[in-house]
Design an enzyme around this catalytic site. Structure first.
Site, PDB file in Angstrom:
ATOM      1  N   TYR A  92       8.824   0.844  16.625  1.00  0.00           N
ATOM      2  CA  TYR A  92       8.910   2.107  15.908  1.00  0.00           C
ATOM      3  C   TYR A  92       8.956   3.309  16.854  1.00  0.00           C
ATOM      4  CZ  TYR A  92       7.733  -0.139  11.419  1.00  0.00           C
ATOM      5  OH  TYR A  92       7.728  -0.909  10.280  1.00  0.00           O
ATOM      6  N   PHE A 143       9.806   0.500   1.047  1.00  0.00           N
ATOM      7  CA  PHE A 143      10.621   1.320   0.145  1.00  0.00           C
ATOM      8  C   PHE A 143      10.062   1.262  -1.283  1.00  0.00           C
ATOM      9  CE2 PHE A 143      14.336   0.402   3.168  1.00  0.00           C
ATOM     10  CZ  PHE A 143      14.107   1.556   3.907  1.00  0.00           C
ATOM     11  N   PRO A 144       8.755   1.459  -1.458  1.00  0.00           N
ATOM     12  CA  PRO A 144       8.182   1.350  -2.810  1.00  0.00           C
ATOM     13  C   PRO A 144       8.648   2.455  -3.747  1.00  0.00           C
ATOM     14  CG  PRO A 144       6.567   2.282  -1.318  1.00  0.00           C
ATOM     15  CD  PRO A 144       7.726   1.839  -0.469  1.00  0.00           C
ATOM     16  N   LEU A 145       9.257   3.500  -3.170  1.00  0.00           N
ATOM     17  CA  LEU A 145       9.815   4.583  -3.984  1.00  0.00           C
ATOM     18  C   LEU A 145      11.323   4.676  -3.804  1.00  0.00           C
ATOM     19  CD1 LEU A 145       7.102   7.324  -3.339  1.00  0.00           C
ATOM     20  CD2 LEU A 145       7.338   5.826  -5.337  1.00  0.00           C
ATOM     21  N   GLY A 146      11.938   3.598  -3.303  1.00  0.00           N
ATOM     22  CA  GLY A 146      13.361   3.639  -3.025  1.00  0.00           C
ATOM     23  C   GLY A 146      13.645   4.481  -1.798  1.00  0.00           C
ATOM     24  N   GLY A 185      18.531   6.792   2.011  1.00  0.00           N
ATOM     25  CA  GLY A 185      19.197   6.548   3.277  1.00  0.00           C
ATOM     26  C   GLY A 185      19.772   5.160   3.436  1.00  0.00           C
TER      27      GLY A 185
END
Length: 313
Positions: free
Chosen positions: A70, A225-228, A231
């Site tokens: 990261y 991506f729990p909220l989408g 990107g």
């Protein structure tokens, strides 16, 4: 940190566990954790990043999701929180290495067993610890993200054997999987899998067969991506969905809180790792623990995206 710190395996520090507790790789953790990657992507200054990490720890968050690839995340964790309190679970990820200038993202696959071992050692060194609470093996067979090809297409059993040796040596506490199919999870079960990280939200339940297998075996579910996300191709953002906004308006909370609360309600072994560089946003994420979705709201949210067929691999 000035509060009393328990021995490993004890209660979450301070007894204030956002979202309640679950067990991850043999350690009790708050169900609302913190994804550190966002600190790298946000461009937050060093002082602000350190303050966010300390704010999260003071609030009872004791599950940090990070990775050497990261960027500066591990160094920030070390600077903010070392010497680490007992009970803090540092969960890292292996399967790629950071190469500045690589396209479309500065990452290249590193899936071979020897490369996985080298990444574990790099995470240990950058975090300044002798043991990682959990290591997630990021498979690169399917999007989102980069795809492995050539000699980077490695047999899963060979990878798990390497990570199992590291676990037996005491360098890692548990093995997780990331971006896998239900068939791959089934194949990996004999190795002892602590958690699965897959892309999953109230608007994208294509990974439901994997979640079903986690339910069957009592494995933790850590959705990314729990909220989408806007990107990644056609991925939809949960916070833009009118039905989510309608539930939020009725409850007097934000659409993001509704999307995260739905995750917690959907499976009692779901562990959230939302990331942010904003103190206010972090407080909002922690407050998801207090958002109770009534039955009619859950029913409406469940209907937004039908789960994938149970027989899907």
């Amino acid at each position: 940190m000035t509060e009393s710190i328990p021995e490993p395996g004890g209660p979450v520090p301070g007894g204030n566990a956002p979202g309640g507790t679950a067990e991850l790789a043999g350690q009790p953790v708050a169900r609302i954790g913190f994804g550190v990657m966002q600190l790298e992507r946000s461009g937050a200054g060093r002082d602000a990043a350190l303050a966010i990490l300390r704010q999260a720890a003071a609030a009872g968050i004791n599950h940090l999701d990070t990775a050497q690839f990261y960027g500066a995340c591990n160094e920030l964790i070390r600077a903010a929180l070392a010497p680490y309190p007992a009970g803090l679970v540092l969960a890292t990820k292996v399967g790629a290495v950071r190469v500045p200038g690589a396209k479309p993202v500065p990452l290249v696959p590193a899936q071979r067993p020897a490369e996985l071992r080298a990444q574990v050692e790099a995470n240990l060194a950058s975090l300044g610890t002798e043991r990682l609470g959990l290591v997630n093996l990021r498979r690169l067979d399917a999007r989102p993200g980069i795809i492995a090809d050539g000699d980077q297409r490695v047999d899963l059993d060979d990878q798990l054997a390497e990570l199992s040796d590291l676990r037996a040596a005491g360098k890692i506490g548990g093995i997780g999987l990331s971006n896998v199919s239900a068939a791959q999870l089934r194949q990996a079960l004999p190795a002892g899998i602590a958690c699965v990280q897959n892309s999953y939200s109230v608007l994208d339940r294509s990974a439901e067969p994997v979640l079903d297998r986690c339910r069957e075996h009592g494995i933790d579910w850590v959705p990314f991506f729990p909220l989408g996300s806007s990107g990644f191709g056609g991925m939809r953002k949960v916070t833009d969905e009118p039905a989510v906004a309608a539930v939020a308006a009725v409850l007097g909370v934000t659409p993001a809180q509704v999307g995260l609360a739905w995750q917690l309600a959907h499976y009692d072994k779901t562990l959230l790792i939302p990331g942010t560089a904003s103190p206010a946003h972090l407080a909002e994420n922690i407050a998801v623990a207090d958002v109770k979705l009534p039955a009619d709201a859950l029913d409406a949210l469940d209907r937004l995206a039908p789960p994938a067929p149970a027989g899907q691999p």
